[in-house]
Design a protein around this motif. Structure first.
Motif, short mmCIF file in Angstrom:
data_model
loop_
_atom_site.label_atom_id
_atom_site.label_comp_id
_atom_site.label_asym_id
_atom_site.label_seq_id
_atom_site.Cartn_x
_atom_site.Cartn_y
_atom_site.Cartn_z
N ALA A 1 8.18 16.20 -5.55
CA ALA A 1 7.96 14.93 -6.24
C ALA A 1 7.40 13.88 -5.28
O ALA A 1 6.45 13.15 -5.61
CB ALA A 1 9.27 14.44 -6.85
N LEU A 2 7.96 13.80 -4.08
CA LEU A 2 7.47 12.84 -3.08
C LEU A 2 6.04 13.18 -2.66
O LEU A 2 5.19 12.29 -2.52
CB LEU A 2 8.40 12.85 -1.86
CG LEU A 2 9.81 12.29 -2.09
CD1 LEU A 2 10.70 12.57 -0.88
CD2 LEU A 2 9.76 10.80 -2.38
N SER A 3 5.77 14.46 -2.47
CA SER A 3 4.43 14.89 -2.07
C SER A 3 3.39 14.60 -3.14
O SER A 3 2.25 14.21 -2.84
CB SER A 3 4.43 16.39 -1.73
OG SER A 3 5.27 16.67 -0.63
N SER A 4 3.80 14.77 -4.40
CA SER A 4 2.86 14.51 -5.49
C SER A 4 2.50 13.03 -5.58
O SER A 4 1.36 12.67 -5.89
CB SER A 4 3.46 14.98 -6.83
OG SER A 4 4.60 14.23 -7.17
N LYS A 5 3.45 12.16 -5.27
CA LYS A 5 3.18 10.73 -5.27
C LYS A 5 2.25 10.34 -4.12
O LYS A 5 1.34 9.50 -4.29
CB LYS A 5 4.50 9.94 -5.18
CG LYS A 5 5.30 9.94 -6.46
CD LYS A 5 4.53 9.26 -7.58
CE LYS A 5 5.32 9.23 -8.87
NZ LYS A 5 4.55 8.62 -9.97
N VAL A 6 2.47 10.93 -2.95
CA VAL A 6 1.60 10.64 -1.81
C VAL A 6 0.19 11.15 -2.09
O VAL A 6 -0.80 10.46 -1.82
CB VAL A 6 2.16 11.29 -0.53
CG1 VAL A 6 1.17 11.13 0.62
CG2 VAL A 6 3.50 10.65 -0.15
N ALA A 7 0.08 12.36 -2.64
CA ALA A 7 -1.23 12.95 -2.92
C ALA A 7 -2.00 12.13 -3.96
O ALA A 7 -3.22 12.04 -3.91
CB ALA A 7 -1.06 14.39 -3.40
N ALA A 8 -1.26 11.54 -4.91
CA ALA A 8 -1.91 10.75 -5.96
C ALA A 8 -2.10 9.29 -5.55
O ALA A 8 -2.52 8.47 -6.38
CB ALA A 8 -1.08 10.83 -7.24
N ASP A 9 -1.76 8.97 -4.30
CA ASP A 9 -1.89 7.59 -3.80
C ASP A 9 -1.04 6.63 -4.62
O ASP A 9 -1.46 5.50 -4.90
CB ASP A 9 -3.35 7.15 -3.78
CG ASP A 9 -3.57 5.93 -2.89
OD1 ASP A 9 -2.75 5.72 -1.97
OD2 ASP A 9 -4.52 5.17 -3.12
N GLU A 10 0.15 7.08 -4.99
CA GLU A 10 1.05 6.25 -5.79
C GLU A 10 2.32 5.87 -5.03
O GLU A 10 3.30 5.44 -5.61
CB GLU A 10 1.44 7.00 -7.08
CG GLU A 10 0.25 7.24 -8.02
CD GLU A 10 0.64 8.04 -9.24
OE1 GLU A 10 1.79 8.54 -9.28
OE2 GLU A 10 -0.21 8.19 -10.14
#
Length: 207
Positions: free
Chosen positions: A113-122
């Protein structure tokens, strides 16, 4: 390592922060995140719904009519499920909907979940969030300055009642601690605002 800009309360870049690739830059595991979100929502259910069975409704002690000779179907009680005011057959009863998940799966889902937010610039890293008094408009000003969305999750390193009370009346904004951070809240927000100290604490917990 994942590298993000650290902003101040006015939205200006003050430094850079390098985050662990093992926590903030892994390949998101969709099945693990889905399982943990389902588990979270299931654990929120109270499970207090209840219906009365034929043994719990009042009345029905007398046989409605004799067994034979009336031309009607045989009946033993006016509180059988097919009768008006009868008991409910196979209705819901109080139960616990919760279930347990492997600890490794929980950790994988959190990292995903944390990685997906970083990848999406969120994900936004904030240098500090200091407030002298409880003022909602101050939090609104900070979120506006750093470009946070309508649904924002603020992650604090430790309990801060001033920030919590200042942000609780803002629609879509939720504050949480590193110790109570969960996958559902991360995925349910448009932007996650993490204080610099909180980011370090997350790395310590999930390293």
């Amino acid at each position: 390592m994942a590298k993000l800009s650290v902003l101040d309360m006015k939205g200006k870049k003050v430094s850079d922060i390098e985050l662990s690739d093992g926590i903030f830059a892994i390949e998101p595991n969709m099945s693990a995140m889905h399982l943990v979100v389902v588990n979270y929502l299931a654990n929120q259910r109270q499970g207090t719904q209840s219906t009365l069975t034929r043994s719990e409704v009042s009345g029905g002690g007398k046989k409605p009519w004799r067994q034979k000779g009336t031309g009607r179907a045989r009946q033993g009680s006016t509180r059988a499920p097919q009768w008006y005011h009868g008991g409910i057959a196979l209705g819901p009863k109080p139960r616990d909907y919760g279930f347990s998940i492997n600890k490794k799966v929980r950790r994988l889902a959190m990292k995903s979940a944390l990685s997906s937010k970083v990848a999406a610039d969120e994900m936004i890293v904030l240098d500090s969030l200091e407030m002298d008094a409880i003022k909602t408009k101050d939090v609104v000003a900070v979120l506006s300055a750093i470009g946070a969305g309508k649904k924002t999750l603020i992650v604090l390193p430790e309990k801060n009642d001033v920030i919590y009370k200042s942000a609780r009346n803002i629609a879509g904004v939720k504050t949480t601690l590193v110790s109570t951070l969960n996958v559902y809240d991360i995925l349910n927000c448009d932007k996650i605002v993490v204080l610099k100290d909180a980011a370090s604490n997350i790395e310590e917990v999930y390293a």
